[in-house]
Enzyme design. Structure first.
Site, mmCIF file in Angstrom:
data_model
loop_
_atom_site.group_PDB
_atom_site.id
_atom_site.type_symbol
_atom_site.label_atom_id
_atom_site.label_comp_id
_atom_site.label_asym_id
_atom_site.label_seq_id
_atom_site.Cartn_x
_atom_site.Cartn_y
_atom_site.Cartn_z
ATOM 1 N N ASP A 28 25.335 59.887 16.430
ATOM 2 C CA ASP A 28 26.027 58.605 16.568
ATOM 3 C C ASP A 28 27.260 58.683 17.461
ATOM 4 O O ASP A 28 27.849 59.754 17.641
ATOM 5 C CB ASP A 28 26.506 58.129 15.188
ATOM 6 C CG ASP A 28 25.362 57.668 14.305
ATOM 7 O OD1 ASP A 28 24.196 57.946 14.634
ATOM 8 O OD2 ASP A 28 25.657 57.036 13.277
ATOM 9 N N ASP A 29 27.649 57.508 17.935
ATOM 10 C CA ASP A 29 28.952 57.213 18.550
ATOM 11 C C ASP A 29 29.078 57.598 20.025
ATOM 12 O O ASP A 29 30.085 57.309 20.650
ATOM 13 C CB ASP A 29 30.133 57.846 17.778
ATOM 14 C CG ASP A 29 30.243 57.342 16.347
ATOM 15 O OD1 ASP A 29 29.439 56.475 15.969
ATOM 16 O OD2 ASP A 29 31.124 57.814 15.619
ATOM 17 N N HIS B 226 27.262 63.466 14.678
ATOM 18 C CA HIS B 226 27.944 62.753 15.770
ATOM 19 C C HIS B 226 28.023 63.635 17.010
ATOM 20 O O HIS B 226 28.529 64.765 16.923
ATOM 21 C CB HIS B 226 29.351 62.348 15.325
ATOM 22 C CG HIS B 226 29.337 61.431 14.137
ATOM 23 N ND1 HIS B 226 29.211 61.910 12.845
ATOM 24 C CD2 HIS B 226 29.393 60.086 14.044
ATOM 25 C CE1 HIS B 226 29.208 60.872 12.012
ATOM 26 N NE2 HIS B 226 29.328 59.758 12.708
#
Ligand code: ZN
Length: 258
Positions: free
Chosen positions: A54-55, A200
């Site tokens: 993610d991100d 992440h």
């Protein structure tokens, strides 16, 4: 004597009749759970799991991760933040070219549960445009930042926008930077067949944890697929076996399922 035999016959008949209602009780259907509006893991027949990052994309770390995934022939799913996707479209292009999936993770990572419907729609739409502009592929998966989303939002995100809402069942809390070894150990310990693993690709420690994480997961026999591939493999969970004699069954409160 005749009366005795008649009485005996009667009592045997009654005894066999008495068993019928018990047998019927054993097959009484159990109410099925409400259909899921978010997905945290998938029931699959086989050692399949989905890694999600993610991100990102991050200018330096995401390409390093893509190099590693390519070495292992592993396909993952990237839940990208729109502002980053718009800034680094070439990283998204590379990810898609190498077989990875791109999901929508909002434009600027706000908490959807505290926002107006209009603002949430805008966050999702802008990110979708950035992904399509970069790759030509329409995302079908959405992960709300922090996993935060209201019941109402879930409904229209699925029904109006057509997204599956993807959460996770394995969370190494890598954003707290506990060190690569801890990240690896948490992921390896918690991952099961059908797991959706959260981490992440914007934290250096997470990327440093990945070579050993992948090695250990491979050693345990796991096979890596994208989230959409995992969803297509979904099978209905096998119902727990019911005893033939209802009277001998344990109380439902003792059942491990549920
Ligand atoms: Zn996030």
């Amino acid at each position: 004597m005749l009366r005795f035999l008649a009485a005996l016959f009667f009592s045997i008949s009654m005894a066999s009749l008495a068993q019928e209602p018990a047998a019927t009780t054993a097959t009484t259907p159990v109410p099925s759970p409400a259909p899921k509006t978010t997905i945290s893991s998938v029931h699959v027949d086989g050692p399949y799991i989905a890694l999600t990052f993610d991100d990102g994309p991050d200018r330096k770390l995401t390409p390093r991760l893509l190099d590693l995934l390519a070495q292992h022939h592993i396909h993952a799913t990237f839940f990208v933040v729109g502002e980053n996707a718009a800034q680094y479209p070439e990283i998204l292009q590379r990810a898609v070219r190498e077989g990875h999936e791109i999901g929508n993770h909002s434009w600027s990572h706000p908490n959807f549960a505290k926002m107006s419907e209009e603002s949430v729609r805008s966050q999702i739409r802008r990110t979708e445009e950035a992904i399509v502009n970069a790759t030509g592929v329409h995302p079908t998966l959405l992960r709300p930042p922090y996993g935060a989303i209201t019941t109402r939002e879930k409904r229209w995100v699925r029904n109006d926008l057509g997204y599956e809402i993807i959460l996770w069942d394995v969370d190494p809390l890598d954003w707290r930077n506990p060190g690569p070894t801890v990240v690896t150990n948490r992921i390896v310990k918690e991952t099961r067949a059908g797991s959706i693993v959260l981490s992440h690709d914007i934290h250096a420690q997470t990327i440093e944890a990945m070579p050993e994480t992948l090695r250990e997961l491979e050693e345990k026999g796991f096979k890596f697929v994208t989230v959409s591939e995992l969803l297509k493999m979904a099978t209905a969970p096998t119902p727990s076996p019911k005893p033939v004699n209802a009277a001998a069954s344990p109380s439902p409160a003792l059942s491990p399922s549920g």
